[in-house]
Design a protein around this motif. Structure first.
Motif, PDB file in Angstrom:
ATOM      1  N   THR A   9       0.840  -1.188   0.000  1.00  0.00           N
ATOM      2  CA  THR A   9       0.000   0.000   0.000  1.00  0.00           C
ATOM      3  C   THR A   9       0.874   1.237   0.000  1.00  0.00           C
ATOM      4  O   THR A   9       1.727   1.407   0.870  1.00  0.00           O
ATOM      5  N   LEU A  10       0.669   2.064  -0.996  1.00  0.00           N
ATOM      6  CA  LEU A  10       1.410   3.310  -1.129  1.00  0.00           C
ATOM      7  C   LEU A  10       0.504   4.443  -0.660  1.00  0.00           C
ATOM      8  O   LEU A  10      -0.705   4.411  -0.876  1.00  0.00           O
ATOM      9  N   ARG A  11       1.137   5.446  -0.071  1.00  0.00           N
ATOM     10  CA  ARG A  11       0.336   6.560   0.435  1.00  0.00           C
ATOM     11  C   ARG A  11       0.822   7.871  -0.169  1.00  0.00           C
ATOM     12  O   ARG A  11       2.016   8.072  -0.371  1.00  0.00           O
ATOM     13  N   CYS A  12      -0.127   8.749  -0.391  1.00  0.00           N
ATOM     14  CA  CYS A  12       0.173  10.085  -0.910  1.00  0.00           C
ATOM     15  C   CYS A  12      -0.581  11.123  -0.098  1.00  0.00           C
ATOM     16  O   CYS A  12      -1.799  11.030   0.071  1.00  0.00           O
ATOM     17  N   ASP A  13       0.140  12.114   0.360  1.00  0.00           N
ATOM     18  CA  ASP A  13      -0.483  13.268   1.009  1.00  0.00           C
ATOM     19  C   ASP A  13      -0.322  14.476   0.102  1.00  0.00           C
ATOM     20  O   ASP A  13       0.796  14.938  -0.129  1.00  0.00           O
ATOM     21  N   PRO A  14      -1.435  14.985  -0.419  1.00  0.00           N
ATOM     22  CA  PRO A  14      -1.334  16.121  -1.342  1.00  0.00           C
ATOM     23  C   PRO A  14      -1.061  17.418  -0.592  1.00  0.00           C
ATOM     24  O   PRO A  14      -1.084  17.448   0.642  1.00  0.00           O
ATOM     25  N   ILE A  15      -0.835  18.444  -1.341  1.00  0.00           N
ATOM     26  CA  ILE A  15      -0.714  19.778  -0.741  1.00  0.00           C
ATOM     27  C   ILE A  15      -2.071  20.141  -0.137  1.00  0.00           C
ATOM     28  O   ILE A  15      -3.114  19.897  -0.759  1.00  0.00           O
TER      29      ILE A  15
END
Lengths: 115, 115
Positions: B20-26
């Protein structure tokens, strides 16, 4: 299908020399982007070109756009080692109501500048 | 202002496992995108969220990939079960709309290696 082709894919050059990276795209697009990527780092936006004949310059890099020829160039003047990176050309792809729903990238040009 | 962040930076898993990859946007960016670069090829679009809704998932390679964005904040991309061809760098990007000169801001990517 919108396609983006860059050439060359790999470029090794001496400091102080000039060179140009070419980017051709297959269909009409509103925006053309140039990105820089250093190993392990984010894609850094260099230029966004919006109209035919647009020219933008930042330091030793200059980008231009010819929408009739569907061609953009990234020109490097008097290269320095710090410019070594991978450079990507990309264009917008329209996908319905949202005009900004995806970006289509070229394969990237790996630039290696020898001191 | 913090940029787009991704976690982990690198993941090595065996074929058949789940990642599982995670991304936190601006902060404040409603639009979130996932892209992937397989070795030596183009960076390719996977999907686009507007807040918590999937606006366009036309680039998702198959049903082993599941993306979510609960609450319209961070997003996860799960690969289950992983295959060798899933190896590559997974980029996340976010953007603010409306934006005349529209720009997607990219994270540093997660390098996934499936062995």
């Amino acid at each position: 299908e919108l396609k983006v082709e860059q050439n060359p894919l790999f470029l090794s050059m001496q400091e102080g020399k000039n060179y140009t990276i070419y980017c051709n795209y297959s269909t009409t697009s509103d925006r053309l982007y140039w990105y820089r990527q250093d190993p392990g780092k984010s894609l850094e936006s260099l230029f966004v070109l919006l109209s035919n004949g647009a020219v933008k310059q930042e330091g030793r890099l200059m980008a231009s756009l010819d929408t009739k020829a569907r061609l953009s160039t990234l020109h490097i003047t008097a290269a320095v080692h710090d410019l070594s990176a991978t450079y990507f050309c990309a264009v917008d792809s329209f996908g319905g109501v949202n005009r900004d729903d995806k970006i289509i990238f070229g394969k990237g040009t790996r630039l290696h500048i020898l001191p | 202002e913090a940029g787009v962040t991704q976690f982990p930076s690198h993941s090595v898993i065996e074929k058949g496992q789940t990642v599982t990859l995670r991304c936190d946007p601006i902060s404040g960016h409603d639009n979130l995108y996932w892209y992937r670069r397989v070795m030596g090829k183009e960076i390719k679009f996977l999907l686009h969220f507007v807040k918590e809704s999937k606006q366009d998932e036309s680039g998702m390679p198959n049903n082993r990939f599941l993306a979510e964005r609960t609450g319209g904040t961070y997003s996860t991309l799960k690969v289950q079960p992983a295959e060798l061809e899933d190896s590559g760098v997974y980029f996340c990007a976010s953007s603010l709309r409306p934006a005349l000169t529209y720009e997607q801001y990219f994270g540093p990517g997660t390098r996934l290696t499936v062995t």
